[in-house]
Design a protein around this motif. Structure first.
Motif, PDB file in Angstrom:
ATOM      1  N   ARG A 179       0.753  -1.312   0.088  1.00 14.05           N
ATOM      2  CA  ARG A 179      -0.033  -0.043  -0.110  1.00 14.05           C
ATOM      3  C   ARG A 179       0.787   1.362   0.049  1.00 14.05           C
ATOM      4  NH1 ARG A 179      -2.917   3.326   2.851  1.00 14.05           N
ATOM      5  NH2 ARG A 179      -1.727   3.244   4.668  1.00 14.05           N
ATOM      6  N   ILE A 180       1.982   1.204   0.648  1.00 14.85           N
ATOM      7  CA  ILE A 180       2.877   2.285   0.980  1.00 14.85           C
ATOM      8  C   ILE A 180       4.190   2.019   0.223  1.00 14.85           C
ATOM      9  CG2 ILE A 180       4.357   3.604   2.372  1.00 14.85           C
ATOM     10  CD1 ILE A 180       1.554   4.165   3.441  1.00 14.85           C
ATOM     11  N   THR A 181       4.790   2.761  -0.663  1.00 16.08           N
ATOM     12  CA  THR A 181       6.041   2.550  -1.350  1.00 16.08           C
ATOM     13  C   THR A 181       7.071   3.754  -0.781  1.00 16.08           C
ATOM     14  OG1 THR A 181       4.740   1.570  -3.201  1.00 16.08           O
ATOM     15  CG2 THR A 181       7.088   2.321  -3.724  1.00 16.08           C
ATOM     16  N   ASP A 182       8.151   3.334  -0.748  1.00 12.25           N
ATOM     17  CA  ASP A 182       9.210   4.383  -0.707  1.00 12.25           C
ATOM     18  C   ASP A 182       9.655   4.682  -1.990  1.00 12.25           C
ATOM     19  OD1 ASP A 182       8.861   4.789   2.068  1.00 12.25           O
ATOM     20  OD2 ASP A 182      10.670   3.779   2.599  1.00 12.25           O
ATOM     21  N   LEU A 183       9.744   6.133  -2.204  1.00 12.03           N
ATOM     22  CA  LEU A 183      10.434   6.258  -3.626  1.00 12.03           C
ATOM     23  C   LEU A 183      11.932   7.047  -2.995  1.00 12.03           C
ATOM     24  CD1 LEU A 183       7.823   8.185  -5.620  1.00 12.03           C
ATOM     25  CD2 LEU A 183       8.639   5.829  -5.699  1.00 12.03           C
ATOM     26  N   ILE A 184      13.031   6.670  -3.733  1.00 14.25           N
ATOM     27  CA  ILE A 184      14.175   7.343  -3.320  1.00 14.25           C
ATOM     28  C   ILE A 184      14.724   8.004  -4.521  1.00 14.25           C
ATOM     29  CG2 ILE A 184      16.444   7.012  -2.232  1.00 14.25           C
ATOM     30  CD1 ILE A 184      14.513   4.031  -1.554  1.00 14.25           C
ATOM     31  N   PHE A 185      14.859   9.343  -4.340  1.00 11.55           N
ATOM     32  CA  PHE A 185      15.395  10.271  -5.431  1.00 11.55           C
ATOM     33  C   PHE A 185      16.609  10.698  -5.312  1.00 11.55           C
ATOM     34  CE2 PHE A 185      10.779  10.348  -6.289  1.00 11.55           C
ATOM     35  CZ  PHE A 185      10.644  10.524  -7.815  1.00 11.55           C
ATOM     36  N   VAL A 186      17.719  10.596  -6.397  1.00 10.64           N
ATOM     37  CA  VAL A 186      18.920  11.207  -6.062  1.00 10.64           C
ATOM     38  C   VAL A 186      18.733  12.486  -7.076  1.00 10.64           C
ATOM     39  CG1 VAL A 186      21.157  11.319  -6.417  1.00 10.64           C
ATOM     40  CG2 VAL A 186      20.222   9.202  -5.518  1.00 10.64           C
ATOM     41  N   ILE A 187      18.619  13.637  -6.708  1.00 10.55           N
ATOM     42  CA  ILE A 187      18.311  14.922  -7.434  1.00 10.55           C
ATOM     43  C   ILE A 187      19.502  15.761  -7.226  1.00 10.55           C
ATOM     44  CG2 ILE A 187      15.944  14.782  -7.579  1.00 10.55           C
ATOM     45  CD1 ILE A 187      15.703  16.792  -5.503  1.00 10.55           C
ATOM     46  N   ASN A 188      19.781  16.793  -8.420  1.00 10.55           N
ATOM     47  CA  ASN A 188      20.869  17.565  -8.311  1.00 10.55           C
ATOM     48  C   ASN A 188      20.197  19.133  -7.853  1.00 10.55           C
ATOM     49  OD1 ASN A 188      22.931  15.838  -8.929  1.00 10.55           O
ATOM     50  ND2 ASN A 188      22.195  16.165 -11.231  1.00 10.55           N
ATOM     51  N   VAL A 189      20.614  19.546  -6.767  1.00 13.17           N
ATOM     52  CA  VAL A 189      20.363  20.939  -6.273  1.00 13.17           C
ATOM     53  C   VAL A 189      21.448  21.995  -6.325  1.00 13.17           C
ATOM     54  CG1 VAL A 189      18.350  19.741  -5.204  1.00 13.17           C
ATOM     55  CG2 VAL A 189      20.484  20.307  -3.949  1.00 13.17           C
ATOM     56  N   LYS A 190      20.891  23.172  -6.272  1.00  8.30           N
ATOM     57  CA  LYS A 190      21.934  24.265  -6.069  1.00  8.30           C
ATOM     58  C   LYS A 190      22.289  24.362  -4.667  1.00  8.30           C
ATOM     59  CE  LYS A 190      20.237  27.244  -9.657  1.00  8.30           C
ATOM     60  NZ  LYS A 190      18.777  26.919  -9.722  1.00  8.30           N
ATOM     61  N   ASP A 191      21.270  24.391  -3.712  1.00  7.72           N
ATOM     62  CA  ASP A 191      21.679  24.553  -2.344  1.00  7.72           C
ATOM     63  C   ASP A 191      20.461  24.309  -1.460  1.00  7.72           C
ATOM     64  OD1 ASP A 191      19.878  26.476  -2.650  1.00  7.72           O
ATOM     65  OD2 ASP A 191      21.482  28.178  -2.742  1.00  7.72           O
ATOM     66  N   ARG A 192      20.520  24.404  -0.040  1.00 13.58           N
ATOM     67  CA  ARG A 192      19.645  24.118   0.743  1.00 13.58           C
ATOM     68  C   ARG A 192      18.199  24.578   0.465  1.00 13.58           C
ATOM     69  NH1 ARG A 192      21.131  21.620   6.299  1.00 13.58           N
ATOM     70  NH2 ARG A 192      19.573  22.746   6.926  1.00 13.58           N
ATOM     71  N   LYS A 193      18.286  25.893   0.021  1.00 14.91           N
ATOM     72  CA  LYS A 193      17.172  26.842  -0.277  1.00 14.91           C
ATOM     73  C   LYS A 193      16.457  26.104  -1.356  1.00 14.91           C
ATOM     74  CE  LYS A 193      18.237  31.394   1.259  1.00 14.91           C
ATOM     75  NZ  LYS A 193      18.951  32.561   0.624  1.00 14.91           N
ATOM     76  N   HIS A 194      17.135  25.653  -2.419  1.00 12.98           N
ATOM     77  CA  HIS A 194      16.668  25.209  -3.676  1.00 12.98           C
ATOM     78  C   HIS A 194      15.970  23.758  -3.101  1.00 12.98           C
ATOM     79  CE1 HIS A 194      17.346  23.442  -7.987  1.00 12.98           C
ATOM     80  NE2 HIS A 194      16.247  23.755  -7.887  1.00 12.98           N
ATOM     81  N   LEU A 195      16.582  22.921  -2.327  1.00 14.90           N
ATOM     82  CA  LEU A 195      16.198  21.646  -1.820  1.00 14.90           C
ATOM     83  C   LEU A 195      14.721  21.888  -1.169  1.00 14.90           C
ATOM     84  CD1 LEU A 195      16.468  18.676  -1.584  1.00 14.90           C
ATOM     85  CD2 LEU A 195      17.985  19.021   0.466  1.00 14.90           C
ATOM     86  N   ALA A 196      14.962  22.988  -0.349  1.00 15.47           N
ATOM     87  CA  ALA A 196      13.578  23.201   0.623  1.00 15.47           C
ATOM     88  C   ALA A 196      12.408  23.318  -0.403  1.00 15.47           C
ATOM     89  CB  ALA A 196      13.946  24.332   1.545  1.00 15.47           C
ATOM     90  N   LYS A 197      12.598  24.187  -1.425  1.00 23.13           N
ATOM     91  CA  LYS A 197      11.502  24.589  -2.298  1.00 23.13           C
ATOM     92  C   LYS A 197      11.089  23.296  -2.999  1.00 23.13           C
ATOM     93  CE  LYS A 197      12.926  29.327  -4.002  1.00 23.13           C
ATOM     94  NZ  LYS A 197      13.781  29.685  -5.012  1.00 23.13           N
ATOM     95  N   ILE A 198      11.749  22.512  -3.303  1.00 23.45           N
ATOM     96  CA  ILE A 198      11.533  21.290  -3.912  1.00 23.45           C
ATOM     97  C   ILE A 198      10.749  20.491  -3.030  1.00 23.45           C
ATOM     98  CG2 ILE A 198      12.330  19.233  -5.162  1.00 23.45           C
ATOM     99  CD1 ILE A 198      14.716  20.876  -5.796  1.00 23.45           C
ATOM    100  N   MET A 199      11.298  20.207  -1.821  1.00 22.23           N
ATOM    101  CA  MET A 199      10.383  19.396  -0.940  1.00 22.23           C
ATOM    102  C   MET A 199       8.968  20.051  -0.739  1.00 22.23           C
ATOM    103  SD  MET A 199      13.627  18.240   1.426  1.00 22.23           S
ATOM    104  CE  MET A 199      12.702  17.173   2.604  1.00 22.23           C
TER     105      MET A 199
END
Ligand code: MN
Length: 728
Positions: free
Chosen positions: A691-711
């Motif tokens: 029912r539940i699946t974990d998706l694990i992504f490796v993504i390329n980001v500029k910095d923490r801010k960029h990552l926060a926006k994506i999340m």
């Protein structure tokens, strides 16, 4: 001049009378068809097909092959149609002639293209009847023998094609005599100067040689006679091309190659082969590890022999081949020995019919697979067991080791292409650079001026050339980067002494270099950059004598330096102080000398620390990473780091999502991520309970801010119940 009467005379010795008559009839037809045509040498054209037939008669080929050989150019070069040949002779002869014509007929836009396509057609031709190839080889052999009549440019082209295509085929078919003659003629036409020089040395060396080889032959002959073995002992001349090849491949001088003597002994039975070997090993000491038993295990082309190398008189190495007379026929004529045997009925023993077996297999595959693709595959693998032939986009053939990748190919074309390659297309499709190339594929390399070899390539390239060049490049690159980093590290550690690498006293440098046994300052900087020497210690060594010189200030300065050093090492950032006491800034563009840990995948904005990994440089971890907990206890091994304000690249980071199983959720999340202009480098799934699946992504980001926006954006997807960054 070789005439039809000479040919008929030859044929009388092994063909039936009416078969010889048929060959003569073919001659009359051919001579009539070619009437009025001249070869470039000025002779009537018919002499060429006649000479081709002669070559095949020497191999004792069947009469239909000889008829087809005499007629091999009539469809191509005269008004004769295939139907006429069927009416005049029969379907078999007509098919053979047609097969040979098809190989010759094809014309192309470019020469490169012609060469590539001919190659395929040649192999295809084997599908119909292997005798087509034998006729073509004989045709090529005669053309090579008379190549001197052509323009030099054309000579070179034909000779190159001969070496590239016909020689390997003759070799696979075991037709050694034809193979070595083609090689020699090809070599002469491609490298006339080298050929001449070698020939001159050969003639000169031959004089001295005669006596020695005569002695050896006599000694062997006498001994095997004493033992009651009857054999024929003969000296073997090395051909120029094989001498040339050996010189090139093994980097030997002419004398080194030529000074090896070669002897062949033919005996009657297999049993006698082994007994002869025993006698030889008694006469002269054998060179260990050189004995090969190709009688028990024949080569794939059917070749059988015993090989050994002996220490002759005065330690002269002698290469010896021992085989039966029948094996000798196969060794010289290869697959043609098959027809020889069929015609003469003097049975070649079945143990050396490996080639026949190969041929039979070929025919079986051909019959069972209606179209020729599968067949072609097996033929190709069989013909060239260790190499793969691929084509450049221009149609040029490249020969590479089996298992080669586009990176190997790129380096084979040119070092610069290898060094700047970024992607590859095989048969117009983009493929990963690690893809193994298959026979006959067309490979295109995409390059970018700014690109550099990737260390990961070393995991899959297989050619020595690619490997060497990649290593060499990386070594230079690493050294360059290590020097830059080493300078920054050293400068920072010299600041407490109010010194810098540019203002250091040259005498001090020399003294330190001497004690460390290094050649120059660059070596020292690179050692520091690579993590082999601690900058703190080197700085102290460099600074101390200059302090000593000013004795009055010595104690004071030392104290000050130590204090500053301590301040810099342990000072909280609010203390400020000198700019230089801030941690080392990293930009992400340092190259391979600064590595980012895969366990915690640090990105700009994360508090980071680095530690020295000897020989590799600095490895950057997130401050809280569990893998560096122990390292932190040893302050001399780690290094405080900070991020440069605007790093010039993106960094991979791992995020984990819990999603409820909904079809298409992966696509929704992926598009949400790319909406925020982040590249997905990798994705994997971890099914928990259906029912539940974990998706694990490796993504390329500029910095923490960029990552926060994506999340934030991904969290808005309905099916996503949880999202977090994965850290060790
Ligand atoms: Mn011809």
């Amino acid at each position: 001049m070789f005439l039809i009467s000479d040919l008929c005379h030859m044929l009388d010795s092994y063909l039936e009378e009416d078969q010889v008559k048929e060959v003569y009839r073919a001659y009359v037809f051919g001579a009539d068809a070619h009437e009025g045509q001249l070869r470039r040498s000025g002779e009537p054209y018919i002499y060429h097909p006649l000479a081709v037939a002669r070559i095949l008669a020497e191999l004792r080929m069947d009469y239909k092959t000889l008829m087809a050989a005499i007629l091999h150019d009539v469809i191509e070069d005269t008004a004769t149609a295939k139907e006429q040949l069927i009416n005049e002779f029969d379907e078999e002869v007509a098919d053979l002639v047609d097969g040979v014509s098809k190989l010759t007929q094809i014309t192309f836009e470019s020469r490169a293209e012609a060469q590539a396509e001919n190659f395929r057609k040649l192999i295809l031709a084997m599908v119909q009847d292997i005798r087509v190839i034998l006729i073509k080889l004989a045709d090529r052999l005669h053309n090579m023998r008379t190549i001197g009549n052509l323009q030099p440019e054309k000579q070179r082209r034909i000779a190159k094609e001969t070496l590239d295509i016909y020689v390997p085929i003759a070799s696979r078919l075991g037709m050694n005599n034809i193979k070595i003659e083609l090689e020699d003629l090809g070599f002469k036409a491609v490298h006339p100067m080298r050929y001449e020089v070698l020939q001159a040395s050969l003639l000169k060396a031959r004089g001295n040689r005669k006596e020695i080889i005569h002695k050896i032959i006599t000694a062997i002959d006498e001994r095997i006679f004493q033992e009651g073995l009857h054999g024929r002992v003969s000296g073997r001349e090395k051909l120029l091309y094989s001498i040339y090849q050996k010189m090139r491949k093994k980097n030997l001088s002419f004398a080194e190659v030529f000074d090896v003597y070669a002897v062949r002994i033919s005996v009657e039975t297999v049993d006698m082969c082994y007994r002869t070997l025993g006698v030889l090993h008694n006469l002269y000491k054998p060179l260990p590890g050189k004995f090969k038993d190709y009688i028990a295990i024949p080569k794939t082309n059917g070749y059988q022999s015993l090989h050994t190398v002996l220490f002759g008189p005065h330690g002269i190495p002698i290469e010896v081949q021992v085989r039966t007379n029948d094996m000798n026929k196969v060794a010289e004529a290869g697959i043609a020995a098959h027809w020889m045997y069929k015609n003469t009925n003097d049975a070649i023993s079945h143990e050396n019919s490996q080639t026949n077996e190969w041929l039979r297999e070929l025919l079986e595959i051909q019959k069972s697979s209606g179209n020729s693709i599968e067949f072609l595959e097996s033929v190709k693998v069989d013909l060239f067991p260790d190499v793969v032939y691929v084509f450049t986009p221009a149609g040029e053939i490249m020969e590479l080791q089996r298992g080669s990748t586009p990176v190997d190919f790129a380096y084979a074309v040119h070092t610069d292409i290898g060094n700047t390659c970024i992607a590859a297309k095989i048969d117009r499709q983009l493929v990963p650079l690690r893809t193994q190339m298959q026979m006959g594929q067309t490979v295109e390399i995409i390059t970018a001026n700014s690109a550099k070899p990737n260390p990961a390539w070393l995991n899959f390239v297989i050619t020595g050339k690619a490997r060497t060049h990649i290593r060499h490049f990386l070594k230079n690159l690493q050294r360059g980067e290590a020097i830059v980093l080493g300078k920054r590290l050293l400068d920072r550690n010299l600041t407490p002494y109010r010194l810098s690498t540019d203002t250091l006293n040259p005498e001090n440098i020399d003294r330190v270099l001497e004690t460390l046994r290094l050649k120059n300052i660059d070596d020292l900087l690179s050692e520091i950059g690579l993590g082999n020497r601690m900058p703190l210690i080197v700085a102290r060594q460099l600074a101390e004598p200059s302090i000593a010189r000013n004795k009055n200030n010595r104690k004071k300065s030392q104290k000050a330096a130590a204090l500053k050093n301590m301040l810099y090492r342990y000072a909280p950032s609010w203390l400020g102080g000198e700019k230089t006491s801030t941690p080392l800034a990293i930009t992400g563009t340092e190259g391979i000398i600064v590595n980012y840990a895969r366990c915690c995948r640090p990105i700009p904005g994360d508090p980071v620390i680095g530690y020295f990994s000897a020989g590799k440089g600095i490895v950057v971890h997130v401050d809280t990473c569990t893998n560096v907990r122990d390292v932190k206890k040893h302050p001399e091994n780690w290094l405080e780091l900070r991020w440069e304000k605007e790093p010039q690249r993106e960094f991979p980071v791992e995020i984990r999502l819990e999603v409820t199983n909904q079809r298409g959720v992966l696509a929704t999340v992926a598009s949400a991520i790319s909406e925020m202009s982040a590249n997905i480098e990798n994705v994997s799934l971890d099914d928990r309970d259906g029912r539940i699946t974990d998706l694990i992504f490796v993504i390329n980001v500029k910095d923490r801010k960029h990552l926060a926006k994506i999340m934030r954006r991904v969290r808005r997807v309905d099916e996503v119940s949880k999202i977090y960054r994965q850290k060790a």
